[in-house]
Design an enzyme around this catalytic site. Structure first.
Site, PDB file in Angstrom:
ATOM      1  N   SER A  45      -3.658  -8.537   2.601  1.00  0.00           N
ATOM      2  CA  SER A  45      -4.994  -7.898   1.914  1.00  0.00           C
ATOM      3  C   SER A  45      -5.205  -7.479   0.570  1.00  0.00           C
ATOM      4  CB  SER A  45      -4.605  -6.703   3.003  1.00  0.00           C
ATOM      5  OG  SER A  45      -4.036  -6.788   4.525  1.00  0.00           O
ATOM      6  N   GLY A 219      -6.097  -8.153   7.184  1.00  0.00           N
ATOM      7  CA  GLY A 219      -7.009  -9.414   5.608  1.00  0.00           C
ATOM      8  C   GLY A 219      -7.924  -8.282   4.522  1.00  0.00           C
ATOM      9  N   GLY A 221     -10.336  -7.697   1.407  1.00  0.00           N
ATOM     10  CA  GLY A 221     -12.068  -7.491   1.320  1.00  0.00           C
ATOM     11  C   GLY A 221     -13.095  -6.626   2.207  1.00  0.00           C
ATOM     12  N   CYS A 246      -6.993  -3.288  10.697  1.00  0.00           N
ATOM     13  CA  CYS A 246      -7.325  -3.154   9.861  1.00  0.00           C
ATOM     14  C   CYS A 246      -8.371  -3.962   9.561  1.00  0.00           C
ATOM     15  CB  CYS A 246      -5.915  -3.646   8.995  1.00  0.00           C
ATOM     16  SG  CYS A 246      -6.532  -3.201   7.403  1.00  0.00           S
ATOM     17  N   LEU A 247      -8.431  -5.203   8.984  1.00  0.00           N
ATOM     18  CA  LEU A 247      -9.287  -6.335   8.535  1.00  0.00           C
ATOM     19  C   LEU A 247     -10.172  -6.712   9.982  1.00  0.00           C
ATOM     20  CD1 LEU A 247     -11.879  -7.008   6.837  1.00  0.00           C
ATOM     21  CD2 LEU A 247     -10.883  -9.269   6.864  1.00  0.00           C
ATOM     22  N   TYR A 291     -11.828   0.087   2.744  1.00  0.00           N
ATOM     23  CA  TYR A 291     -13.034   0.021   3.850  1.00  0.00           C
ATOM     24  C   TYR A 291     -12.753   1.102   5.095  1.00  0.00           C
ATOM     25  CZ  TYR A 291     -15.276  -2.885   1.154  1.00  0.00           C
ATOM     26  OH  TYR A 291     -15.628  -4.029  -0.702  1.00  0.00           O
ATOM     27  N   HIS A 331      -1.411  -0.321  10.089  1.00  0.00           N
ATOM     28  CA  HIS A 331       0.006  -1.615  10.900  1.00  0.00           C
ATOM     29  C   HIS A 331       0.377  -1.044  12.361  1.00  0.00           C
ATOM     30  CE1 HIS A 331      -2.616  -4.315   7.901  1.00  0.00           C
ATOM     31  NE2 HIS A 331      -2.494  -3.422   7.512  1.00  0.00           N
ATOM     32  N   GLU A 333       2.274  -3.248  13.628  1.00  0.00           N
ATOM     33  CA  GLU A 333       3.665  -4.081  13.099  1.00  0.00           C
ATOM     34  C   GLU A 333       4.651  -3.895  11.651  1.00  0.00           C
ATOM     35  OE1 GLU A 333       0.343  -5.693   9.660  1.00  0.00           O
ATOM     36  OE2 GLU A 333       0.317  -4.870  11.727  1.00  0.00           O
TER      37      GLU A 333
END
Length: 381
Positions: A45, A219, A221, A246-247, A291, A331, A333
């Protein structure tokens, strides 16, 4: 050797070089974790970013094979207050500087990271350039001003081929948008039969793998740079249970009609408090994102907010009101920690089992029989 960090606003930091002799540009961000610098370095990431560690002493326990979150680091630079070149830990196999040298990543130490962090908090993340060369500042500034931030980070970090991690329980398709290995580790520890697929895998290709559930990974961006993933999720919603991280959380929100936007300086570290609205319980979470899902865009969608960030009240969790699907911005994990939220993987598997009970599938032999019968009738015509 001297190294310099130049920001797009003209601020210049001069310090000492460790790692590779190189020049790299990227988005300058900061991480507030006290430990876990190897997991930070190897988290996909961070692809294309220059990472500043706010904790002052980095490198003291070295680098070990077992703590990587990806096969290689994707960061474009590493910024620390003090770099320890000689690690002191029985697990260490080599030093932080050696890792950066191996992958051509420049590092800079002995600068005022507190000042840098305060600047990023006040003005927001910005483009930056790290160099070990002796170019004039005017040349570096011109090069930096002409640069643009990457938009293809997911393609750079995602697996290029389908591969399996066999298990004897539920089959999970893990869509790799730049996944940390911790996600695969959590699923395999629970006996899941995991199939990892590239970011651009279509809904039909996933159906052919006959999964019980779909895991959308983290991930790098902007989620809007991955429109094909939004299309895939939209087609599979309600058909196969989905869990986004997340992403993956942001892509899930876009697929349900919500919107995403850029945060001023993001959330990066292992100490972010998140409140679960159903229980009012606070979890300390590991986070890495720039984001967020826009709160006002949730209205009129089938989404319900399940978690919020206790610092800035941004959305940290969502669930679908009609279909078996949910997501979190943080996260579960962990890696390096904390592990407060690993229970979410258990909830995902329980959701899959409930969905299968409520939607029993015809035995494979019956499906084949119906197919053959239809082909026979067509032939008789």
């Amino acid at each position: 050797m001297q190294a310099r960090l130049l920001l797009e606003d003209g601020t210049l930091f001069t310090g000492l070089s460790f790692g590779a002799e190189a020049q790299m540009m990227g988005e300058v961000v900061f991480n507030t974790g006290i430990t876990g610098y190897q997991e930070v370095l190897s988290d996909p990431s961070y692809c294309g970013q220059i990472v500043t560690m706010t904790y002052p002493l980095i490198g003291n326990y070295g680098i070990t094979r077992d703590d990587f979150e990806a096969i290689r680091p994707y960061i474009h630079g590493f910024v620390v207050r003090r770099h320890e070149p000689v690690p002191s830990n029985w697990r260490a196999q080599y030093s932080l500087g050696q890792l950066l040298q191996e992958y051509g990543i420049p590092g800079i130490s002995d600068i005022d990271t507190r000042m840098l962090t305060r600047k990023l908090r006040h003005f927001g993340t910005m483009r930056g350039l790290i160099t070990t060369g002796n170019e004039r500042v005017e040349e570096l500034a011109e090069r930096l001003n002409l640069s643009t931030l990457m938009t293809d980070q997911v393609a750079r970090t995602s697996t290029k081929h389908v591969f399996a991690s066999p298990g004897n329980r539920e089959r999970i398709v893990l869509v790799d948008f730049g996944a940390k290995s911790g996600i695969l580790r959590e699923l395999t520890q629970r006996g899941c039969d995991v199939v990892v697929v590239p970011h651009d895998t279509t809904a039909d290709e996933i159906r052919r793998l006959a999964p019980d559930g779909i895991q959308l990974s983290n991930g790098p961006g902007d989620p809007k740079d991955v429109p094909h993933a939004v299309k895939m999720i939209t087609e599979l919603l309600g058909e196969i249970p989905i869990f986004g991280i997340c992403l993956g959380h942001q892509l899930f929100a876009l697929a349900c009609g919500a919107d995403t936007g850029k945060l001023k300086f993001g959330h990066r570290g292992g100490n972010h408090p998140v409140k679960e609205l159903a229980t009012n319980r606070c979890y300390i979470t590991s986070q890495n994102h720039g984001y967020t899902v826009v709160e006002s865009s949730i209205e009129g969608t089938p989404l319900e907010v399940t978690h919020i960030n206790n610092n800035d009240k941004t959305i940290e969790g969502l669930k679908h009101n009609q279909y078996p699907a949910f997501s979190v911005q943080y996260h579960p994990e962990a890696a390096p920690g904390p592990f407060d939220s690993s229970y979410l993987f258990d909830e995902f598997l329980e959701m899959i089992r409930t969905h299968k009970q409520n939607n029993p599938q015809k035995p494979r032999q019956a499906v084949l029989s119906e197919t053959l019968k239809g082909e026979l009738q067509y032939a008789q015509k």
